[in-house]
Design a protein around this motif. Structure first.
Motif, short mmCIF file in Angstrom:
data_model
loop_
_atom_site.label_atom_id
_atom_site.label_comp_id
_atom_site.label_asym_id
_atom_site.label_seq_id
_atom_site.Cartn_x
_atom_site.Cartn_y
_atom_site.Cartn_z
N UNK A 12 -6.23 -36.47 0.57
CA UNK A 12 -5.85 -35.68 1.74
C UNK A 12 -5.60 -34.22 1.38
N UNK A 13 -4.76 -33.96 0.39
CA UNK A 13 -4.49 -32.58 -0.03
C UNK A 13 -5.74 -31.97 -0.67
N UNK A 14 -6.43 -32.76 -1.48
CA UNK A 14 -7.61 -32.25 -2.18
C UNK A 14 -8.67 -31.77 -1.20
N UNK A 15 -8.93 -32.55 -0.16
CA UNK A 15 -9.97 -32.17 0.82
C UNK A 15 -9.54 -30.93 1.60
N UNK A 16 -8.25 -30.85 1.92
CA UNK A 16 -7.77 -29.66 2.64
C UNK A 16 -7.80 -28.43 1.72
N UNK A 245 -0.89 -28.68 6.21
CA UNK A 245 -0.77 -28.46 4.76
C UNK A 245 -1.66 -27.32 4.26
N UNK A 246 -2.62 -26.91 5.08
CA UNK A 246 -3.47 -25.81 4.61
C UNK A 246 -2.69 -24.50 4.50
N UNK A 247 -1.56 -24.41 5.22
CA UNK A 247 -0.75 -23.18 5.11
C UNK A 247 -0.11 -23.04 3.72
N UNK A 248 0.65 -24.05 3.26
CA UNK A 248 1.20 -23.90 1.90
C UNK A 248 0.13 -23.90 0.80
#
Ligand code: NDP
Ligand code: MG
Length: 361
Positions: A12-16, A245-248
């Protein structure tokens, strides 16, 4: 152009992160995943990158348990984004920091299980938090150092409105229906139990070198402010943005600068509410924080314990009530001790995982 490595790029974080990297026009020089080799290869192709790692190796990729470290050691890069689960990227993160690189740290397990090692390595490199609450606090701390307290906000998770008497029967589907955030499954369940907030308190104590008494948690259902700092003069500085999460991630990649995005987010018509958390609804929060405070080994063990127990819950092997029983029993049995190497952190973490996996309910 910054050169970026993303460990856990298929998650999830990796793709974003890759979406943000594309928007920033940074260069991807290495990607890593566990076993989703098809997606990894698609990502490598899309970003014109030739070097990748998969723990469960595929042809032409670094493979095996040290794949992430081997990948990172082979590359020339500026920023390592640690977005893999568990402790899989611990050695790679320590290596990158020791080489003076920037690490954008999403992975909270590393801060919880190997905080001492992380802080020591960060003296040589640059550690920027990606976890939204910690990114918020990191930004607020730029306003001054005379801190009275820091506050981590908490949405309350997917089960925040379920009647307490029904909680023992909450299903996996219920626990995964997060009201505000879109995240990986494990962390979404941790939000429902507030184990995630407990780990975030430990993470904040580690990253910001703040005593536990000065770290507060508040339920903030709207997820608009992600954290705030109260200063000794009574001023509160807070960071507000969409729950995205794309903001942080973007901030960790561009810090100390900020990049333009096409967004009309504002606060007109929005409400922000704050309240105390209910100990009956979230009994694990305090147990995990208190247990983790006992020693570095306890903290690593409890992180593994939670990983193992949530894994069983997600597989349908145990119900929500037993998820709580296992974690409670594990916290009571957590070992005490120091951690001086990455292998020790891993060993205590694995001991916690195995406790949860082997616990008979
Ligand atoms: P996901 O489950 O969506 O993704 C996990 C990633 O890690 C995948 O790329 C996966 O590879 C890889 N991975 C899983 N197990 C291993 C392993 N044993 N060895 C190496 N790589 C592995 O997780 P999230 O993106 O939700 O979370 C990643 C990290 O970021 C966690 O530490 C989490 O606590 C933290 N975090 C996440 C937030 C979120 O919004 N999702 C917010 C704040 C922090 P594969 O696809 O091949 O399985
Ligand atoms: Mg968070």
């Amino acid at each position: 152009m910054k050169k970026v490595v993303v460990l856990g790029s298929t998650g999830s974080i990796g793709r974003q992160t890759l979406e943000v990297v594309k928007e920033l026009k940074y260069e991807v020089v290495g990607l890593g995943c566990n076993k989703n080799v098809d997606l990894l290869k698609t990502q490598l192709k899309e970003f014109g990158c030739e070097v990748g790692a998969a723990i469960v190796s595929g042809d032409g990729l670094f493979g095996g348990l040290d794949a992430y470290t081997d990948l990172v050691k082979s590359l020339d890069f500026d920023i390592l984004v640690a977005a893999a689960s568990g402790l899989s990227s611990l050695k790679a993160v320590l290596y990158a920091l020791e080489k003076g690189k920037r690490v954008a740290l999403a992975n909270k397990e590393i801060a919880v299980c190997a905080g001492g090692l992380l802080v020591e390595a960060a003296k040589k490199g640059e550690l920027i938090p990606v976890d939204s609450e910690h990114s918020a606090i990191f930004q607020c701390l730029q306003a001054g150092k005379e801190i009275k307290s820091v506050t981590i906000t908490c949405s309350g998770g997917a089960l925040r409105d379920m009647p307490i008497e029904k909680l023992p029967y909450a299903t996996v589907e219920d626990a995964l229906r997060h009201p505000n955030w879109s995240m990986g499954d494990k962390i979404t369940v941790d939000c429902a139990t507030m184990a995630n907030k407990a780990f975030e308190v430990v993470e904040a104590a580690t990253l910001f070198d703040i005593p536990y008494e000065k770290i507060k948690v508040t339920i903030h259902k709207e997820s608009l402010t992600h954290g705030f700092v109260t200063f000794v003069d009574g001023s509160i500085i807070s960071q507000v943005s969409r729950p995205d999460m794309r903001t942080p991630i973007r901030y960790a990649l561009t810090y100390p600068n900020r990049s333009n995005i096409d967004d009309d987010f504002d606060l007109i018509g929005k409400t922000m509410t704050f309240s105390d958390y209910d100990e009956k609804r979230y009994p694990l929060f305090k147990k995990i924080v208190e247990g983790s405070k006992r020693s570095a080994a306890s903290s690593a063990f409890i992180a593994g314990l939670d990983e193992g127990a949530v894994g069983r819950f997600l597989k349908g092997d145990i119900n929500y009530l037993n998820l709580h029983r296992i974690i409670t029993a594990g916290v009571e049995n957590a070992p005490k001790g120091n951690i001086t190497t990455a292998d020790e952190a891993r060993a205590y973490y694995d001991e916690g995982v195995n406790f949860a996996k082997g616990y008979k309910v």
